[in-house]
Design an enzyme around this catalytic site. Sequence first.
Site, mmCIF file in Angstrom:
data_model
loop_
_atom_site.group_PDB
_atom_site.id
_atom_site.type_symbol
_atom_site.label_atom_id
_atom_site.label_comp_id
_atom_site.label_asym_id
_atom_site.label_seq_id
_atom_site.Cartn_x
_atom_site.Cartn_y
_atom_site.Cartn_z
ATOM 1 C CB THR A 1 -0.875 -0.092 1.176
ATOM 2 O OG1 THR A 1 -1.606 1.068 1.095
ATOM 3 C CG2 THR A 1 -0.290 -0.102 2.670
ATOM 4 C CG LEU A 2 1.935 3.058 -3.218
ATOM 5 C CD1 LEU A 2 1.965 3.732 -4.549
ATOM 6 C CD2 LEU A 2 3.492 3.132 -2.665
#
Length: 80
Positions: free
Chosen positions: A10-11
């Site tokens: 995830t960013l």
Amino acid sequence: MDSKSESQRTLYPYVTGSSVVAIKFKDGILMAADMGGSYGSTLRYKSVERLKPIGKHSLLGASGEISDFQEIMRYLDELM
């Protein structure tokens, strides 16, 4: 690895926060962590485990995005 088998990270983390502290003393090390998990700016989870024993003589602590810690734990469980 081909693109189908690669996992993505995830960013934009959702469950963040926490503090981990370690104190070294003559006979060992003391580690402690809070168990809170924030969702945005709100404390959402009150029992997030942030410390994990690894073998007989090691302890891993993590703050920040909980999914990163979970992924590291999966890798370590496979190695053990």
